[in-house]
Enzyme design. Sequence first.
Site, PDB file in Angstrom:
ATOM      1  N   ASP A  31     -16.405   1.805 -15.506  1.00 51.39           N
ATOM      2  CA  ASP A  31     -15.170   2.828 -15.769  1.00 51.39           C
ATOM      3  C   ASP A  31     -14.976   3.154 -16.890  1.00 51.39           C
ATOM      4  O   ASP A  31     -13.883   1.644 -17.018  1.00 51.39           O
ATOM      5  CB  ASP A  31     -14.373   2.959 -14.682  1.00 51.39           C
ATOM      6  CG  ASP A  31     -13.607   4.664 -14.764  1.00 51.39           C
ATOM      7  OD1 ASP A  31     -13.269   4.796 -16.067  1.00 51.39           O
ATOM      8  OD2 ASP A  31     -13.086   4.754 -13.540  1.00 51.39           O
ATOM      9  N   HIS A  32     -14.933   3.559 -18.251  1.00 54.90           N
ATOM     10  CA  HIS A  32     -14.204   3.089 -19.555  1.00 54.90           C
ATOM     11  C   HIS A  32     -12.852   3.948 -19.595  1.00 54.90           C
ATOM     12  O   HIS A  32     -12.032   3.656 -20.441  1.00 54.90           O
ATOM     13  CB  HIS A  32     -15.490   4.405 -20.263  1.00 54.90           C
ATOM     14  CG  HIS A  32     -14.948   3.411 -21.965  1.00 54.90           C
ATOM     15  ND1 HIS A  32     -14.544   2.328 -22.269  1.00 54.90           N
ATOM     16  CD2 HIS A  32     -15.878   3.735 -23.164  1.00 54.90           C
ATOM     17  CE1 HIS A  32     -14.625   1.936 -23.386  1.00 54.90           C
ATOM     18  NE2 HIS A  32     -15.194   2.548 -23.996  1.00 54.90           N
ATOM     19  N   ARG A  33     -12.689   3.918 -18.155  1.00 57.52           N
ATOM     20  CA  ARG A  33     -11.009   4.710 -17.987  1.00 57.52           C
ATOM     21  C   ARG A  33     -10.323   3.487 -18.167  1.00 57.52           C
ATOM     22  O   ARG A  33      -8.770   3.306 -18.283  1.00 57.52           O
ATOM     23  CB  ARG A  33     -10.647   6.116 -17.461  1.00 57.52           C
ATOM     24  CG  ARG A  33     -11.468   7.266 -17.920  1.00 57.52           C
ATOM     25  CD  ARG A  33     -11.224   8.009 -15.829  1.00 57.52           C
ATOM     26  NE  ARG A  33     -11.969   7.578 -15.030  1.00 57.52           N
ATOM     27  CZ  ARG A  33     -11.519   7.657 -13.796  1.00 57.52           C
ATOM     28  NH1 ARG A  33     -10.810   8.410 -13.655  1.00 57.52           N
ATOM     29  NH2 ARG A  33     -12.308   6.904 -12.429  1.00 57.52           N
TER      30      ARG A  33
END
Length: 454
Positions: free
Chosen positions: A424-426
């Site tokens: 998850d790049h968040r």
Amino acid sequence: MSEFIIANLGDGVAEGDVLNVLVKVGDTLAVDQSVLELETDKATIEVPSDVAGKVTAIKVKAGDKVKPGQAVLTLEGSTGSNGSSGSKAEAPKQEASKQEAAPAAAAEEPAAPERPRASVTNIASGRPQAAAPAPPPPPVAPSHVTSAPAAPSVRRLAREIGVDVSQVPGTGPGGRITQDDIKEFAKRVMNSLGSNGQAAAASGSARAGMVGPALPDFAKWGEIERKPMTGIRRKTAEHLSHAWNAIPHVTQFDKADITALEQVRKKYRPEVEKAGGNLTVTAIAAKVVASALKVFPQFNASVDQAGEAIVYKKYVNVGIAVDTENGLLVPVLRNVDQKNLIQLSVEIHQLAEKAKARKLSIDEMSGGSMSISNLGGIGGTAFTPIVNWPEVAILGISRGVFEPVWNGKEFEPRQLLPLSLSYDHRLIDGADAIRFLRWVAEALENPFALTLRG
């Protein structure tokens, strides 16, 4: 005469498909004896009886749908689980009496504050869309486990148009939510979004939670066969669609030299087999990932987008994807950091067998920190696994192969294991992701390193 009535099937489970009826007319039913085998959207379960007696009629058959509160058997000479005689058929009457008495009791108490008519959440994306009337309440995280009173058809409509049913005020009897309530709520929120100049973005997000356009008539071009989705397949489709829309995925790739590891694994495999397990790469990878999660705590976390927070987990549980005839299931290994490889190998074998027999409980598939999907037994060189929301990462393992590797003087054959890390790049940046993947690869390359680092 009395009836056996289906009780609660689990949090958030509104109905189940009957796979097998485990009793027949004329049987003498005992308390805690299994009556039905049901498939819900989360697991396959056996429903035990809490009454005893002789079965005189069966009101359902394989293929039927049942839901809590539905009578499925008629019995004579029945007694309850406490040994007292009684009829469960009277339970709805008692419940109705309680509901009739409720308004009078409520009138004596001060009115509770009105529930905010607020945010709609796209079920597929998990992102709060907006607040409706002023003043806007804080965004509310999507709830997949809700006590909102609504029929399965109403919940289905809510999922299709991207509405969190727990946020919809009900206008039906007893506060039940109707299809009109869902439509009105969605219309009100969309109108509010449009007035704020966000209609286009909201429309795109809403479409993400809707079913696609109607399929063409394939029968025009040849013979077809249409089969209904199983509960597990429906849930898998919904869950993966939500994960794909909610999480900005990135996948990193690497290879681990497992030549030395394979020698050690084959040496100790017989000892593990005597204990009832199988010393697989999956078991070793679970132990490695558990150690890596302590070094990289952002991988053992979840993103609370609505609350603008990150939830860090102190426990280390690893999900293991299992391929079954009924679809993909992910049982969860608990406290992996506290168990040795023999314990993990035995537990993985037991959970995989339960998954294939459709005997996993809902609890056994919940609470993971991170998941592992190993397709090496089938083949392939690499793949991009979808993160198992609300987790933030998943490790994919493909088939190990021998390749020529330059050692500084010459090429030598080494067994390399392809690894794929989706995240998850968040929450996780690319640099941290490749550091995590390199840590895992190096631990697999040098079995002693795992013991050294813990």
